[in-house]
Design a protein around this motif. Structure first.
Motif, PDB file in Angstrom:
ATOM      1  N   SER A  48       0.753  -1.179   0.076  1.00  0.00           N
ATOM      2  CA  SER A  48      -0.096   0.045   0.157  1.00  0.00           C
ATOM      3  C   SER A  48       0.868   1.114  -0.072  1.00  0.00           C
ATOM      4  N   ILE A  49       0.434   2.265  -0.836  1.00  0.00           N
ATOM      5  CA  ILE A  49       1.142   3.394  -0.951  1.00  0.00           C
ATOM      6  C   ILE A  49       0.418   4.311   0.404  1.00  0.00           C
ATOM      7  N   VAL A  50       1.353   4.948   1.043  1.00  0.00           N
ATOM      8  CA  VAL A  50       0.734   5.655   2.175  1.00  0.00           C
ATOM      9  C   VAL A  50       0.778   7.037   1.998  1.00  0.00           C
ATOM     10  N   CYS A  51       1.794   7.540   1.159  1.00  0.00           N
ATOM     11  CA  CYS A  51       2.134   9.040   1.012  1.00  0.00           C
ATOM     12  C   CYS A  51       3.278   9.270  -0.005  1.00  0.00           C
ATOM     13  N   ILE A  52       3.436  10.286  -0.380  1.00  0.00           N
ATOM     14  CA  ILE A  52       4.635  10.590  -1.145  1.00  0.00           C
ATOM     15  C   ILE A  52       5.781  11.836  -0.660  1.00  0.00           C
ATOM     16  N   VAL A  53       6.812  11.498  -0.910  1.00  0.00           N
ATOM     17  CA  VAL A  53       7.905  12.424  -0.073  1.00  0.00           C
ATOM     18  C   VAL A  53       8.854  12.914  -1.357  1.00  0.00           C
ATOM     19  N   GLU A  54       8.570  14.251  -1.551  1.00  0.00           N
ATOM     20  CA  GLU A  54       9.323  14.981  -2.865  1.00  0.00           C
ATOM     21  C   GLU A  54      10.903  15.223  -2.222  1.00  0.00           C
ATOM     22  N   ALA A  55      11.660  14.867  -3.301  1.00  0.00           N
ATOM     23  CA  ALA A  55      13.064  15.293  -2.933  1.00  0.00           C
ATOM     24  C   ALA A  55      13.702  15.595  -4.021  1.00  0.00           C
ATOM     25  N   MET A  56      14.279  16.779  -4.187  1.00  0.00           N
ATOM     26  CA  MET A  56      14.922  17.250  -5.546  1.00  0.00           C
ATOM     27  C   MET A  56      14.075  17.166  -6.863  1.00  0.00           C
ATOM     28  N   LYS A  57      12.845  17.461  -6.546  1.00  0.00           N
ATOM     29  CA  LYS A  57      11.861  17.470  -7.869  1.00  0.00           C
ATOM     30  C   LYS A  57      11.248  15.888  -8.185  1.00  0.00           C
ATOM     31  N   LEU A  58      11.827  15.007  -7.441  1.00  0.00           N
ATOM     32  CA  LEU A  58      11.382  13.717  -7.613  1.00  0.00           C
ATOM     33  C   LEU A  58      10.405  13.298  -6.639  1.00  0.00           C
ATOM     34  N   PHE A  59       9.259  12.743  -7.051  1.00  0.00           N
ATOM     35  CA  PHE A  59       8.204  12.227  -6.128  1.00  0.00           C
ATOM     36  C   PHE A  59       8.090  10.764  -5.817  1.00  0.00           C
ATOM     37  N   ASN A  60       8.676  10.494  -4.750  1.00  0.00           N
ATOM     38  CA  ASN A  60       8.790   9.182  -4.235  1.00  0.00           C
ATOM     39  C   ASN A  60       7.507   8.707  -3.690  1.00  0.00           C
ATOM     40  N   GLU A  61       7.097   7.624  -4.114  1.00  0.00           N
ATOM     41  CA  GLU A  61       5.935   6.913  -3.321  1.00  0.00           C
ATOM     42  C   GLU A  61       6.568   6.024  -2.107  1.00  0.00           C
ATOM     43  N   ILE A  62       6.034   6.310  -1.032  1.00  0.00           N
ATOM     44  CA  ILE A  62       6.377   5.519   0.381  1.00  0.00           C
ATOM     45  C   ILE A  62       5.126   4.495   0.591  1.00  0.00           C
ATOM     46  N   GLU A  63       5.619   3.256   0.721  1.00  0.00           N
ATOM     47  CA  GLU A  63       4.905   2.090   0.857  1.00  0.00           C
ATOM     48  C   GLU A  63       4.757   1.660   2.675  1.00  0.00           C
ATOM     49  N   SER A  64       3.779   1.066   2.953  1.00  0.00           N
ATOM     50  CA  SER A  64       3.752   0.511   4.046  1.00  0.00           C
ATOM     51  C   SER A  64       4.651  -0.091   4.796  1.00  0.00           C
TER      52      SER A  64
END
Length: 168
Positions: free
Chosen positions: A123-139
């Motif tokens: 499950s993707i719980v959120c996104i963390v943006e770092a240096m214009k890259l959007f990283n999907e964070i999984e549970s």
């Protein structure tokens, strides 16, 4: 490019080793890790990124006669979060990098998860943006979201807890 879980494993291995600098390049992507005084700096980019020029923040005129309002509403919420955070049986989903936390992929879309939602390891719980890259964070675990510990748009640090999950 590596998956977020693979990047987390690399970060853990570097943290536990005596390696001071690590660079990995693959498929046009590059990951560079450096240890500085006990902290690990993580930089991930697919191409060189130009840094914007620093702009000083405007200074507001000082008004000694106006007292700052006290945060009355925040104290009970922080106390409740502290009680939940102390429960050792809960799994903490932490930020794998420094960046900006987003609860959804777009402001006009509902949050990926909220308190009370069921999650699985994929499950993707959120996104963390770092240096214009959007990283999907999984549970990472199966369970129920007990607490969301950060606000939408908040800056987060590497290893900072984002969610508390009661595992199944």
């Amino acid at each position: 490019m590596l998956k977020i879980q693979e990047i987390r494993e690399i970060i853990k291995l570097i943290d536990q080793s005596s390696i001071q600098k690590f660079t990995f390049e693959s498929d046009g992507g590059k990951i560079k890790l450096e240890k500085n005084s006990g902290q690990t700096l993580t930089v991930a980019s697919e191409a060189p990124v130009a840094q914007p020029a620093a702009v000083p923040a405007p200074q507001a005129p000082a008004s000694p006669a106006a007292p700052a309002p006290a945060p009355v509403q925040e104290a009970p919420k922080q106390a409740a979060s502290a009680e939940v955070a102390e429960d050792a049986s809960l799994h903490k989903i932490t930020s794998p990098m420094v960046g900006t936390y987003y609860q959804a992929s777009s402001p006009d879309i509902a949050a990926y998860v909220k308190k009370g939602d069921k999650v699985t390891p994929e499950s993707i719980v959120c996104i963390v943006e770092a240096m214009k890259l959007f990283n999907e964070i999984e549970s990472e675990v199966s369970g129920e979201i007990v607490e969301v510990l950060v606000q939408d748009g908040q800056l987060v640090e590497y290893g900072q807890p984002l969610f508390l999950v009661k595992e199944n």
